[in-house]
Design a protein around this motif. Structure first.
Motif, mmCIF file in Angstrom:
data_model
loop_
_atom_site.group_PDB
_atom_site.id
_atom_site.type_symbol
_atom_site.label_atom_id
_atom_site.label_comp_id
_atom_site.label_asym_id
_atom_site.label_seq_id
_atom_site.Cartn_x
_atom_site.Cartn_y
_atom_site.Cartn_z
ATOM 1 N N PHE A 1 -8.916 -1.423 0.392
ATOM 2 C CA PHE A 1 -7.940 -0.369 0.114
ATOM 3 C C PHE A 1 -8.185 0.261 -1.253
ATOM 4 C CE2 PHE A 1 -3.876 0.615 -2.002
ATOM 5 C CZ PHE A 1 -3.475 1.704 -1.231
ATOM 6 N N ASP B 1 -11.360 2.349 -1.189
ATOM 7 C CA ASP B 1 -11.148 3.597 -0.449
ATOM 8 C C ASP B 1 -10.342 4.601 -1.262
ATOM 9 O OD1 ASP B 1 -11.310 5.081 2.159
ATOM 10 O OD2 ASP B 1 -9.127 4.911 2.015
ATOM 11 N N GLU B 2 -9.317 4.106 -1.994
ATOM 12 C CA GLU B 2 -8.496 5.000 -2.802
ATOM 13 C C GLU B 2 -9.286 5.539 -3.994
ATOM 14 O OE1 GLU B 2 -5.377 6.188 -2.336
ATOM 15 O OE2 GLU B 2 -5.506 5.259 -0.355
ATOM 16 N N THR C 1 0.830 -1.211 0.000
ATOM 17 C CA THR C 1 0.000 0.000 0.000
ATOM 18 C C THR C 1 0.863 1.259 0.000
ATOM 19 O OG1 THR C 1 -0.150 -0.203 2.422
ATOM 20 C CG2 THR C 1 -1.952 -1.128 1.105
ATOM 21 N N ARG D 1 3.152 5.894 -5.720
ATOM 22 C CA ARG D 1 3.239 5.715 -7.179
ATOM 23 C C ARG D 1 4.686 5.486 -7.621
ATOM 24 N NH1 ARG D 1 -1.003 9.285 -6.548
ATOM 25 N NH2 ARG D 1 -2.891 8.788 -7.725
ATOM 26 N N ARG E 1 -11.593 8.189 -2.678
ATOM 27 C CA ARG E 1 -10.840 9.383 -2.334
ATOM 28 C C ARG E 1 -10.420 10.147 -3.587
ATOM 29 N NH1 ARG E 1 -5.877 8.220 1.481
ATOM 30 N NH2 ARG E 1 -7.647 7.282 2.610
ATOM 31 N N GLY E 2 -10.181 9.439 -4.691
ATOM 32 C CA GLY E 2 -9.774 10.119 -5.926
ATOM 33 C C GLY E 2 -10.895 10.913 -6.559
ATOM 34 N N THR F 1 2.144 1.762 -3.484
ATOM 35 C CA THR F 1 1.059 2.177 -4.375
ATOM 36 C C THR F 1 0.713 3.650 -4.181
ATOM 37 O OG1 THR F 1 0.172 -0.080 -4.254
ATOM 38 C CG2 THR F 1 -1.290 1.645 -5.093
ATOM 39 N N VAL F 2 0.660 4.103 -2.931
ATOM 40 C CA VAL F 2 0.310 5.502 -2.659
ATOM 41 C C VAL F 2 1.385 6.430 -3.193
ATOM 42 C CG1 VAL F 2 -0.075 7.176 -0.818
ATOM 43 C CG2 VAL F 2 -1.150 4.926 -0.697
#
Length: 227
Positions: free
Chosen positions: A217, A220-221, A182, A188, A224-225, A185-186
């Motif tokens: 996850f 949620d991402e 994670t 990038r 949030r985007g 991934t966050v």
């Protein structure tokens, strides 16, 4: 004309203690020995085909001997192919070279791995309604049906099923793995480590406990985007 030579019959007769076998008797026995050998091999090939195999094994021959009411061959199974040597002075006589093994080496050798062959073991599940306390039978408290984790409450006179949350315990290694993935991934990241992590996610079957966590996850991402 039999493919079994009379010399072979004479050698077999000598191995069982018959040293005065005449040549005429050997010539008479050779066709019968060939017929018995062909019969055994045909049954062995049937056993091989019924087992969905293309390689004939000693187990197929033992099965053919049992089908023809012949006592099977006793001995130790060989892990590899037997090495036959030609007997000196005999063109069509071969033998297996038996090596001398030191008994001390056999005792000190490590134990072999447990066989993986399929086997059937019988035991009593219950005797007159009583389950015997043997290792094959699990205790009653183990095989008892587990609770479905539901609580029934009354709501205006109608029963309502409330499903309790399921406890899911992850190992420390899986938690660290999830945190690392994670985090990459966050951020990038395009590093080689992230690419190897993607390959691991696609091929490692041991990560199935993390599927609901990765699903949450991602959801949620994505939410949030859109904010």
């Amino acid at each position: 004309m039999s493919i079994v030579a009379k010399e072979t019959i004479e050698v077999i007769a000598q191995s069982i203690g018959i040293s005065n076998l005449s040549e005429d008797v050997a010539l008479t026995l050779a066709p019968d020995v060939e017929f018995r050998m062909r019969q055994i091999m045909q049954e062995a090939i049937k056993c091989m085909r019924h087992s969905k195999r293309t390689t004939l094994t000693t187990d197929d021959v033992d099965g053919a001997l049992n089908l023809t009411n012949v006592e099977p061959i006793y001995g130790f199974a060989s892990g590899g192919a037997l090495q036959f040597k030609r007997a000196i002075g005999h063109r069509d006589l071969f033998y297996v070279d038996d090596k001398d093994i030191d008994f001390k080496d056999v005792i000190e050798a490590p134990l072999p791995k447990a066989p993986l062959d399929t086997a059937v073991i019988c035991h009593w599940l219950a005797i007159e309604g009583v389950q015997p306390a043997i290792p094959e039978n699990a205790p009653l408290e183990v095989i008892a049906p587990p609770s479905d984790g539901k609580i029934i409450e009354q709501n205006d006179g109608f029963p309502v099923d409330i499903k309790l949350p399921v406890k899911h315990v992850l190992s420390r290694e899986l938690q660290l793995y999830f945190d690392k993935i994670t985090d990459l991934t966050v951020r990038r990241s395009d590093s080689a480590l992230f690419k190897e992590a993607l390959v691991s996610l696609a091929t490692d079957s041991g990560l199935h406990p993390l599927v609901p966590y990765f699903t949450y996850f991602i959801a949620d991402e994505v939410a949030r985007g859109f904010k």
